[in-house]
Design an enzyme around this catalytic site. Structure first.
Site, PDB file in Angstrom:
ATOM      1  N   ASP A   1      -6.607   1.206   6.703  1.00 57.58           N
ATOM      2  CA  ASP A   1      -6.357   1.871   7.981  1.00 57.58           C
ATOM      3  C   ASP A   1      -7.268   3.077   8.190  1.00 57.58           C
ATOM      4  O   ASP A   1      -7.685   3.375   9.314  1.00 57.58           O
ATOM      5  CB  ASP A   1      -4.898   2.301   8.087  1.00 57.58           C
ATOM      6  CG  ASP A   1      -3.954   1.115   8.260  1.00 57.58           C
ATOM      7  OD1 ASP A   1      -4.451   0.013   8.555  1.00 57.58           O
ATOM      8  OD2 ASP A   1      -2.741   1.288   8.080  1.00 57.58           O
TER       9      ASP A   1
ATOM     10  N   LYS B   1       5.759  -7.525   0.952  1.00 62.77           N
ATOM     11  CA  LYS B   1       7.019  -6.789   0.725  1.00 62.77           C
ATOM     12  C   LYS B   1       6.887  -5.403   1.342  1.00 62.77           C
ATOM     13  O   LYS B   1       6.172  -4.549   0.834  1.00 62.77           O
ATOM     14  CB  LYS B   1       7.321  -6.668  -0.764  1.00 62.77           C
ATOM     15  CG  LYS B   1       8.575  -5.868  -1.077  1.00 62.77           C
ATOM     16  CD  LYS B   1       8.777  -5.758  -2.583  1.00 62.77           C
ATOM     17  CE  LYS B   1       9.980  -4.869  -2.912  1.00 62.77           C
ATOM     18  NZ  LYS B   1       9.755  -3.464  -2.552  1.00 62.77           N
TER      19      LYS B   1
ATOM     20  N   SER C   1       4.376  -4.353  -2.437  1.00 68.26           N
ATOM     21  CA  SER C   1       5.052  -3.070  -2.285  1.00 68.26           C
ATOM     22  C   SER C   1       4.087  -1.889  -2.387  1.00 68.26           C
ATOM     23  O   SER C   1       3.279  -1.665  -1.488  1.00 68.26           O
ATOM     24  CB  SER C   1       6.174  -2.969  -3.327  1.00 68.26           C
ATOM     25  OG  SER C   1       7.081  -1.947  -2.996  1.00 68.26           O
TER      26      SER C   1
END
Length: 726
Positions: free
Chosen positions: A479, A493, A468
């Protein structure tokens, strides 16, 4: 379907009467649903049917899934129910929806009562086997994981399963050096205590089990929290509670002090010590003293906790006194206790290189906590993960570290806002994550509150337990090309939950309905992908320590699918891809020569073989060989660690066959200290990798700056608040 529900309850009642008619067994009293529980179930159903991200109607189809999930949660290894029980119960598998909608919970409670009865019978049978003992020269095996096996067809089949389980319990104690008389005493007490604990289960426990079967049948991360569970969830998020500052455990029916929190009322009083047993709790200066011997731990804890500055009295049996020792009364004033073990912490590691030493800071963050209530009240010093990490980064800068590693292993997540703000400490005011709600509306969460606190080399260490909010942070770092992600693929998740107070919705002044933690959105990376199911794939990957098919989002049959949306408007800040070939080569070269890392690979391979074979031997000779190999491995781990451990310490880590509350407290605490001192192979290698990354930034591309397998050494430890040494 009201008449059908009545028929269901009567059928289960017949099953109870038809089950082993043994009047000598002490069956728990039959549990009955409370009025407020039935109302809470109906209220939760209304919310889930209307506002859940994956809203599904509560109908016969969902009822069947709830039924299966309920049985799975009660008896996951299929050790208690018989196939005949399942057949009898399955007549009404599609009517649990009516039980909720008509506020008549007799049916799910009847299932729970049958489970308790079967469990008592199995414990009684287990105790009956102890007088005779076992033949350990036979070549028998025990299946480790039974969840995919059929239910026992007959009572005889079930008892055979339990005979082997008891035999294994006996063998573990025997291999640990206990004689037959001691083993009989330990196991008889174990099975008797298990049966007694069944008698302490309340209707609230049964209701929570059923409600979580309902919520998780919809989607894996939706949960019901009863009033007490909701309170504990709040404590975990804010990292504080009002109490006396003592960690308690249950040993032999006594609520026992396991640890005193430094600075808490219990520690400051000087009247309590580890091992003391609490036998009575009284409120205020003169309230009646409640005898808590034999109580459940959570019931006693609820009495000891209270409001700020209130008084609690404890009747205490000293640790060094027998059952007939004099009891002393200790009066304490409750205060705010910080749960420091769950807060961010940091250590500075020194890495030996070919050109001297390099300092790497490691911040360990167990969860993304946040004291929302304090923040809403305007408390300028409210506790949160991002604020604590910001303080630690200042401390690490003062120590002149050259790189920072965020250790997010086993961090299951927490506050989405904290994930965004924590990311901002390393990336500044940028888009961090995208969320899509049930309507399909997409929102880009951008950090606007925290400024850049660390611009140097960065690494993120994750494993399968990183979920999460941990995945949001790791994905953003990856990224943006901001740093290295190291470890195992994460949990997977990719959903967002909100907590709804059922009592607030019902306008109850007193909390009786509990909370609903409900999935309301899905989050996506800034690149448009999602961590759902697939998790975050590390740049430098460690061997998987567990079975990914059994643990992680992909292990759930009803998890949301992986999907992609349009990328957010973002721009990379770096590119670690140019470093990766060299870093991977240095990493592989180093770990090939690292005895501990290679030992870890062997352990992982053995664990995989064990899971694949799914059986363990019940032959003493075979198991002794396996134990000898295990102790040799432990000796190598401890002998090579710079921990100050003494020869023979490996016995403290070897399997002693005991459960957590069967060990003497001093030995259990000593074993924990030894476990904490064991060399963390994966963390050390991540520190070395990050040190290599610094070397590459400095243009040293011809040789690894930490090419040797020498372990990084801790030179300083820091706390998450106040920047004081540990």
């Amino acid at each position: 379907m009201g008449q059908k529900l009545i028929g269901f309850v009567l059928a289960v009642a017949a099953a109870l009467q038809g089950a082993r008619a043994d009047t000598e067994l002490a069956y728990p009293p039959l549990l009955k649903p409370a009025v407020q529980e039935a109302k809470a179930a109906r209220l939760a159903a209304d919310l889930l049917s209307r506002y859940h991200y994956k809203a599904v109607p509560l109908d016969d189809a969902l009822s069947g899934k709830v039924f299966d999930q309920y049985l799975k949660s009660l008896d996951p290894e299929k050790l208690y129910f018989l196939q005949s029980d399942i057949d009898r119960l399955a007549v009404d598998r599609n009517r649990l929806d009516d039980a909720i909608l008509t506020e008549d919970l007799r049916a799910p409670f009847a299932i729970f009562n049958l489970y308790e009865r079967r469990a008592v019978e199995r414990m009684a049978f287990a105790r009956s086997l102890l007088a005779k003992g076992f033949d350990f020269e036979r070549n028998e095996t025990l299946m480790i994981d039974r969840k995919d096996q059929p239910w026992p067809a007959t009572e005889a089949d079930s008892l055979e399963l339990w005979r082997k389980r008891v035999k294994n319990d006996w063998l573990r104690l025997k291999l640990a050096g206990q004689d037959d008389a001691a083993i009989r005493k330990v196991l008889d007490k174990r099975y008797d205590n298990a049966a007694r604990r069944l008698g302490k289960i309340s209707s609230a426990d049964a209701f929570q089990a059923f409600m979580n079967a309902y919520t998780t049948a919809i989607e894996p991360h939706t949960n019901y929290l009863g009033p007490r569970a909701a309170e504990n969830f709040d404590i975990a998020m804010r990292l504080s509670l009002v109490g006396i500052g003592a960690v308690l455990t249950e040993i032999d029916g006594y609520i026992t002090i396991r640890e005193l929190v430094a600075g808490g009322p219990a520690s400051v009083s000087g009247q309590l010590k580890v091992g003391d047993r609490i036998v009575g709790v009284g409120q205020g200066a003169a309230g009646p003293m409640e005898d808590v011997v034999g109580w459940r731990l959570d019931d006693t804890v609820a009495l000891i906790r209270g409001t700020m500055a209130s008084t609690v009295r404890l009747d205490v049996l000293p640790a060094d006194g027998g059952p007939d020792a004099s009891i002393k009364t200790v009066v304490l004033v409750r205060n705010t206790i910080t749960v420091q073990d769950s807060a961010a912490k940091a250590k500075v590691y020194s890495v030996t290189t070919g050109e001297g030493k390099r300092l790497v800071g490691v911040i360990t963050l167990p969860s993304f906590y946040e004291d929302v209530a304090a923040m809403q009240k305007g408390d300028k010093d409210y506790r949160s993960a991002a604020r604590d990490v910001a303080r630690l980064l200042l401390d690490l800068k003062a120590q002149k570290v050259e790189a920072v590693l965020m250790d997010l292993r086993n961090n299951g997540g927490g506050s989405l806002r904290e994930a965004v703000e924590l990311t901002g400490l390393f990336l500044g005011k940028v888009p961090v994550v995208q969320t899509r709600d049930a309507k399909g509306d997409i929102t880009v969460a951008k950090n606007v509150d925290t400024g850049l606190a660390w611009s140097g080399p960065l690494g993120v260490l994750i494993n399968r337990g990183s979920a999460s909010a941990s995945e949001i942070f790791a994905a953003a770092v990856q990224d943006y090309g901001r740093g290295l992600v190291i470890g195992e693929p994460s949990f997977g998740k990719g959903t967002v939950q909100t907590v709804a107070s059922l009592d607030r919705i019902a306008r109850n002044a007193t909390p009786v309905f509990g909370d609903l933690k409900m999935t309301v959105a899905q989050f996506f990376r800034v690149n448009g992908g999602t961590t759902q199911l697939r998790g975050v794939t590390p740049d430098i990957r460690y061997p998987a320590s567990g079975d990914e098919a059994q643990f992680g989002e992909s292990s759930y049959g009803n998890a949301l699918p992986w999907t992609r949306i349009k990328a957010a408007d973002y721009a990379s800040v770096g590119d670690i891809s140019t470093q990766l070939p060299r870093l991977l080569a240095w990493h592989e070269s180093r770990v090939r020569r690292d005895r501990d890392y290679q030992g870890l690979l062997e352990d992982v391979a053995k664990a995989q073989d064990l899971r694949k074979n799914n059986v363990i031997s019940l032959n003493e000779g075979v198991r002794r060989k396996e134990r000898a190999a295990q102790e040799k491995r432990l000796a190598a781990m401890l002998g090579g660690a710079e921990t100050g451990t003494t020869p023979g310490t490996e016995s403290a880590l070897a399997d002693d066959g005991l459960q957590f509350n069967e060990r003497k407290l001093d030995k259990d605490l000593a074993a924990r200290k030894t476990r904490d001192a064991v060399n963390d192979v994966l963390l050390n290698e991540a520190v070395n990798i990050l040190s290599d990354s610094v070397a590459l930034r400095e243009g040293k591309s011809q040789m690894s700056a930490s090419a040797s397998a020498t372990r990084p050494v801790v030179v300083k430890a820091l706390l998450g608040k106040g920047s004081s040494d540990q």
